[in-house]
Design a protein around this motif. Structure first.
Motif, mmCIF file in Angstrom:
data_model
loop_
_atom_site.group_PDB
_atom_site.id
_atom_site.type_symbol
_atom_site.label_atom_id
_atom_site.label_comp_id
_atom_site.label_asym_id
_atom_site.label_seq_id
_atom_site.Cartn_x
_atom_site.Cartn_y
_atom_site.Cartn_z
ATOM 1 N N ILE A 78 4.759 4.853 -1.853
ATOM 2 C CA ILE A 78 3.448 4.209 -1.892
ATOM 3 C C ILE A 78 2.987 4.074 -3.338
ATOM 4 O O ILE A 78 3.091 5.022 -4.126
ATOM 5 N N ILE A 79 2.501 2.885 -3.685
ATOM 6 C CA ILE A 79 2.018 2.610 -5.035
ATOM 7 C C ILE A 79 0.607 2.044 -4.956
ATOM 8 O O ILE A 79 0.212 1.490 -3.925
ATOM 9 N N PRO A 80 -0.196 2.176 -6.018
ATOM 10 C CA PRO A 80 -1.499 1.507 -6.021
ATOM 11 C C PRO A 80 -1.296 -0.001 -5.934
ATOM 12 O O PRO A 80 -0.522 -0.581 -6.692
ATOM 13 N N GLN A 81 -1.974 -0.636 -4.996
ATOM 14 C CA GLN A 81 -1.790 -2.065 -4.761
ATOM 15 C C GLN A 81 -2.894 -2.849 -5.468
ATOM 16 O O GLN A 81 -4.075 -2.555 -5.311
ATOM 17 N N LYS A 82 -2.497 -3.860 -6.226
ATOM 18 C CA LYS A 82 -3.468 -4.722 -6.907
ATOM 19 C C LYS A 82 -3.906 -5.884 -6.009
ATOM 20 O O LYS A 82 -4.952 -6.480 -6.237
ATOM 21 N N SER A 83 -3.098 -6.211 -5.009
ATOM 22 C CA SER A 83 -3.419 -7.314 -4.111
ATOM 23 C C SER A 83 -4.416 -6.866 -3.053
ATOM 24 O O SER A 83 -4.662 -5.666 -2.861
ATOM 25 N N GLN A 127 -8.968 0.281 8.031
ATOM 26 C CA GLN A 127 -9.444 0.710 6.728
ATOM 27 C C GLN A 127 -8.755 2.006 6.295
ATOM 28 O O GLN A 127 -8.355 2.159 5.132
ATOM 29 N N MET A 128 -8.580 2.949 7.229
ATOM 30 C CA MET A 128 -7.896 4.204 6.928
ATOM 31 C C MET A 128 -6.455 3.959 6.498
ATOM 32 O O MET A 128 -5.969 4.536 5.522
ATOM 33 N N VAL A 129 -5.770 3.094 7.248
ATOM 34 C CA VAL A 129 -4.361 2.824 6.949
ATOM 35 C C VAL A 129 -4.232 2.104 5.616
ATOM 36 O O VAL A 129 -3.405 2.470 4.771
ATOM 37 N N ALA A 130 -5.056 1.085 5.397
ATOM 38 C CA ALA A 130 -4.977 0.318 4.150
ATOM 39 C C ALA A 130 -5.223 1.215 2.938
ATOM 40 O O ALA A 130 -4.493 1.144 1.937
ATOM 41 N N ALA A 131 -6.250 2.077 3.018
ATOM 42 C CA ALA A 131 -6.535 2.982 1.907
ATOM 43 C C ALA A 131 -5.371 3.933 1.670
ATOM 44 O O ALA A 131 -4.988 4.211 0.523
ATOM 45 N N GLY A 132 -4.778 4.426 2.761
ATOM 46 C CA GLY A 132 -3.655 5.346 2.637
ATOM 47 C C GLY A 132 -2.407 4.705 2.064
ATOM 48 O O GLY A 132 -1.552 5.399 1.502
ATOM 49 N N VAL A 137 -9.985 -1.080 -0.405
ATOM 50 C CA VAL A 137 -10.391 -1.923 0.716
ATOM 51 C C VAL A 137 -11.897 -1.821 0.935
ATOM 52 O O VAL A 137 -12.492 -0.751 0.797
ATOM 53 N N THR A 138 -12.524 -2.955 1.249
ATOM 54 C CA THR A 138 -13.969 -3.010 1.470
ATOM 55 C C THR A 138 -14.265 -3.302 2.931
ATOM 56 O O THR A 138 -13.371 -3.688 3.701
#
Length: 251
Positions: A78-83, A127-132, A137-138
């Motif tokens: 897992i990496i920080p996502q810019k998209s 939202q939980m999955v996307a953040a993880g 995510v907003t």
């Protein structure tokens, strides 16, 4: 007689609300025509026995690896996502399903999704999955909807606390190209189904696999329903940018 319809138009690129229109059903019928259309909603049935078979696994995850053609080039960590989560997926930033499985096992199972209507719980889970998975995510991101839910990962996210899981318009029972997901079809799009306790909302287990694999364990059905809907031209909302209006004058 007291029903009001609320339309919120969102700028998908800037993730900002452009306008809010509140209208009565009579107003919609007068300007755009009558409601009513028969629709077919695809559903997946997870019977209690099949659910229990998943929950009895150690860890309680029904898992199959990726089937997409370029999956060997997907990321293994897992990496920080810019998209944003609704951007089209790219090989360089798509995570392997095995990597997502590690997240599900360590961070999702045992977590509680607060009681609320099904759609809201689905948004919580998304939202939980996307953040993880590394996204900033907003609330607006999860309101946009679309298929798959986290398009940038070609990942459809569902909650199951009753036998029926609504799949919406697309079903992996049929192999179709997915708009905005180059390299994926409805059968290679990845599905994450959180099996939650109906009383507590706690995630007890999960299904994580390409769509094609769902049929090996669960049953598809198609339900016909009469859904009240009416298409409204986007030009209608263009007139009210920056405003919140009620039954506005419209030619």
């Amino acid at each position: 007689n007291d029903v009001r319809l609320i339309f919120v138009r969102v700028h998908t690129a800037r993730h900002k609300i452009r306008c809010i229109v509140v209208a009565t059903p009579e107003y919609i019928v007068e300007h755009f025509g009558k409601f009513g259309k028969e629709t077919v909603k695809e559903q997946l049935i997870i019977l209690p026995r099949a659910r229990q078979q998943v929950l009895s696994k150690k860890p309680p995850i029904l898992f199959y690896p990726d089937e997409a053609a370029l999956s060997r080039k997907f990321k293994s960590r897992i990496i920080p996502q810019k998209s944003r989560i609704h951007d089209n997926p790219a090989v360089a930033t798509t995570l392997r399903l095995r990597t997502i499985r590690d997240f599900v096992q360590s961070q999702l199972i045992g977590k509680r999704i607060l009681p609320s209507p099904t759609k809201n719980r689905g948004q919580q889970l998304e939202q939980m999955v996307a953040a993880g998975l590394g996204y900033q995510v907003t609330d607006v991101d999860v309101l946009i909807g679309g298929y798959p839910d986290i398009r940038h990962q070609a990942l459809e996210v569902k909650i199951q606390d009753a036998p029926t899981v609504d799949l919406g318009r697309y079903s992996p029972q049929f192999d179709e190209q997915v708009e905005g997901c180059p390299g994926f079809t409805t059968q290679t799009v990845r599905y994450l189904i959180a099996l939650t306790d109906p009383q507590t909302g706690t995630c007890q287990g999960a299904v994580l696999c390409p769509g094609r694999r769902l049929a090996e364990h669960f049953v598809y059905v198609a339900e016909k329903s009469f859904k009240c809907q009416r298409s409204i031209p986007m030009a209608f909302f263009d007139r009210f940018d920056g405003q919140a209006v009620f039954n506005p004058p419209y030619p």
